[in-house]
Structure formats: C-alpha cells, structure tokens
Design an enzyme around this catalytic site. Structure first.
Site, PDB file in Angstrom:
ATOM      1  N   VAL A  70      45.409  70.351  17.367  1.00 44.05           N
ATOM      2  CA  VAL A  70      45.474  69.529  16.153  1.00 44.05           C
ATOM      3  C   VAL A  70      44.400  69.985  15.163  1.00 44.05           C
ATOM      4  O   VAL A  70      44.657  70.129  13.962  1.00 44.05           O
ATOM      5  CB  VAL A  70      45.307  68.037  16.495  1.00 44.05           C
ATOM      6  CG1 VAL A  70      45.263  67.188  15.228  1.00 44.05           C
ATOM      7  CG2 VAL A  70      46.453  67.561  17.386  1.00 44.05           C
ATOM      8  N   GLU A  72      43.109  72.936  14.908  1.00 44.36           N
ATOM      9  CA  GLU A  72      43.505  74.224  14.338  1.00 44.36           C
ATOM     10  C   GLU A  72      44.555  74.050  13.246  1.00 44.36           C
ATOM     11  O   GLU A  72      44.506  74.711  12.201  1.00 44.36           O
ATOM     12  CB  GLU A  72      44.048  75.153  15.424  1.00 44.36           C
ATOM     13  CG  GLU A  72      42.971  75.844  16.228  1.00 44.36           C
ATOM     14  CD  GLU A  72      43.503  77.092  16.921  1.00 44.36           C
ATOM     15  OE1 GLU A  72      44.516  77.649  16.437  1.00 44.36           O
ATOM     16  OE2 GLU A  72      42.910  77.499  17.925  1.00 44.36           O
ATOM     17  N   ASP A 275      35.363  70.853  21.139  1.00 46.08           N
ATOM     18  CA  ASP A 275      35.121  72.263  21.437  1.00 46.08           C
ATOM     19  C   ASP A 275      33.754  72.694  20.925  1.00 46.08           C
ATOM     20  O   ASP A 275      33.241  72.142  19.956  1.00 46.08           O
ATOM     21  CB  ASP A 275      36.201  73.150  20.814  1.00 46.08           C
ATOM     22  CG  ASP A 275      37.552  72.973  21.468  1.00 46.08           C
ATOM     23  OD1 ASP A 275      37.585  72.801  22.709  1.00 46.08           O
ATOM     24  OD2 ASP A 275      38.578  72.999  20.758  1.00 46.08           O
TER      25      ASP A 275
END
Length: 295
Positions: A70, A72, A275
């Site tokens: 999402v 990205e 991330d």
C-alpha cells in the site's frame, strides 16, 4: 475508456493474493471498462506500476497486499501532477490504513463491500524524499519492529511487534533527541518517538484517537522515559489512547517535524509504515488531502 490498474503482491497474505485476484478483478470490471492486472516481483514494482498508470491517466490504481505494498502504491502516485484515485485490498499482518478507514480486514469482505461510487480525501506524509500513509517511528519500539522476522509476523500477527517491543524495552535504551515542531526546537529524552497520520498504529486502533485520515495534521507522540520503570508506566496511556501531553507522554499536533539525535556519533534508523527507513536526521511533513481513496 476508463481504465483501472490492479497491482497484486503474490507473496502477501500468506501467498493467498492470487486466490482473491479474480474476485477483485470482477468487482472492478463492474465499474471500469478495462482492468489491467500486474504482479510485483521485487521491491519498488508497485510504486513503478502506479507511477506509470498516473502518467497514462488511468482512472484509478488499486493494490492488493500488505502495508508495504500500500505504501508503494501511494508513493508511486505522490509526486505525479495527475493522480488517479487510489484503492487497496488488505492482505497484510497489520493493515493500519484499512483499520483507519474502517474497512473490513477480511479480503473477501473488503472486495465485496467496496463502493466504487465514493471516495474520500486522504492525507499522506513525506519523510525526506519518501512517502508514508500511516506512521514514522524511531527508537526502541520501532527498532524492534525492524527486527521482527516475516515468520514471527505470519505466526503472531500484530502481537509479534508487541512482543519484540517489550523485549527491547527491557534493554532500557533511551535517546536524546532534538526535535523541531513547526519551527519550535526542543530536546527530549525518550525511548520511542512516533509521528502518526492515522489513529491505528501497529494494529492498535486507539493509540491516537484524535488522528483522522484527512485532518491535515501530523500527530507527534513521544514517551517520557529514561529507564524501564518509566517505560512500563507509559503503557496505560498508550493502551487507552493519547490525546494530550501528560507526565508520561508528550503529544503535539503539527504540520512539520524535524528529528535528529543529539549524539552525532550515534546512528539510528526510522521505521516507515512498518519497514526500515532512513537514518536520522529526518524531515517530515503532511500533504493534506493529497489523494482520493476508495473506502
């Protein structure tokens, strides 16, 4: 001809994405004249596919995957002058944006309940030269998230983060940060700093109860802790939600934040939407109502 792009991360959702792909394609075909499906093979593919669709003036871009996919998709649209409407089908461990938008977390239910006639405004954040849709975090707890393995997330879901975070808190690491909140500088000592866009952080939906997906604000939160006891004393505030500063946590609603670490010899990486991201220092700002999202 109205065209929509569906970007599928085949490794998401325990590799069940392909099971839902045809269902999603059929749903989208009820509204769009042409549905183009692309599969990601490596990091950055979803962003590249979304960017290409924007340049070709697609009506909408949908992604199917976890929070990273999402992110990205949103990042691929963020810098484009023409930005297609955005949608997604949640297949991740946490699915924070889906939670913030009150979407069903079950993929089949999310597909079936999707209303393709309605969109709403969505703020996104920019950190240095990258983008995020949910949270930037730095310190002990985010470091734990960075270190959580795929196997742990698959087995334990969002609680994998909580377990890792508690283990790291026990190590009793705090940092001296220099922050600038809408131009006002201050130094803080904390184990963990969060900059949120939505109410749901790490799957805990009431952490930032005042945060809305289109309020045009960053919600800056930090723990006022320098040892394990103080860290543990912050937990009740976090579990019940933070909407103001108190003697355990600091909370500010701002539009721009700069964060650096006072000890220039020390390096610390942020976590962006689950991330690993850049090392400090970072500059963060909100882009109000930057996308229209199906929800």
């Amino acid at each position: 001809m109205t065209k929509v792009l569906l970007v599928v991360n085949p490794s998401s959702g325990g590799e069940k994405a392909k099971d839902f792909q045809e269902m999603a394609k059929e749903k989208l075909a009820q509204h769009f004249e042409e549905v183009i499906v692309k599969h990601t093979e490596k990091a950055g593919d979803a962003s590249d596919f979304a960017k290409e669709a924007a340049k070709e003036h697609y009506e909408a871009v949908f992604v199917m995957g976890g929070d990273g996919t999402v992110n990205e998709g949103i990042s691929g649209l963020a810098e484009e002058e023409y930005r297609p409407k955005f949608g997604f089908f949640p297949l991740g461990t946490v699915n924070d944006l889906a939670r913030a938008l009150n979407m069903p977390l079950d993929p089949e239910e999310a597909i079936q309940s999707l209303d393709l006639t309605k969109t709403k405004s969505l703020d996104i954040g920019k950190i240095n030269d990258n983008y995020f849709m949910n949270v930037v975090a730095v310190g002990t707890i985010p470091q734990a998230v960075n270190e959580t393995t795929v196997e742990e997330k698959t087995k334990l879901g969002k609680f994998a983060y909580a377990i890792s975070a508690f283990k790291n808190l026990a190590a009793n690491q705090s940092y001296n940060f220099k922050v600038e909140l809408d131009g006002v500088e201050k130094e803080i000592e904390s184990s963990t700093v969060l900059i949120g866009l939505t109410n749901s952080i790490g799957g805990f939906e009431q952490l930032l109860p005042e945060a809305k997906v289109s309020d045009g604000l960053l919600h800056f939160l930090y723990l006022k802790d320098s040892n394990l006891l103080e860290s543990l004393q912050t937990l009740p505030s976090l579990l019940t939600g933070v909407d103001e500063s108190n003697n355990r946590v600091g909370y500010h609603q701002v539009k721009e934040v700069k964060v650096s670490i006072v000890d220039s010899e020390e390096t610390l990486k942020v976590n962006v939407d689950g991330d690993e991201g850049d090392e400090l220092p970072v500059e963060v700002k909100v882009l109000p109502s930057h996308l229209q999202v199906y929800a």
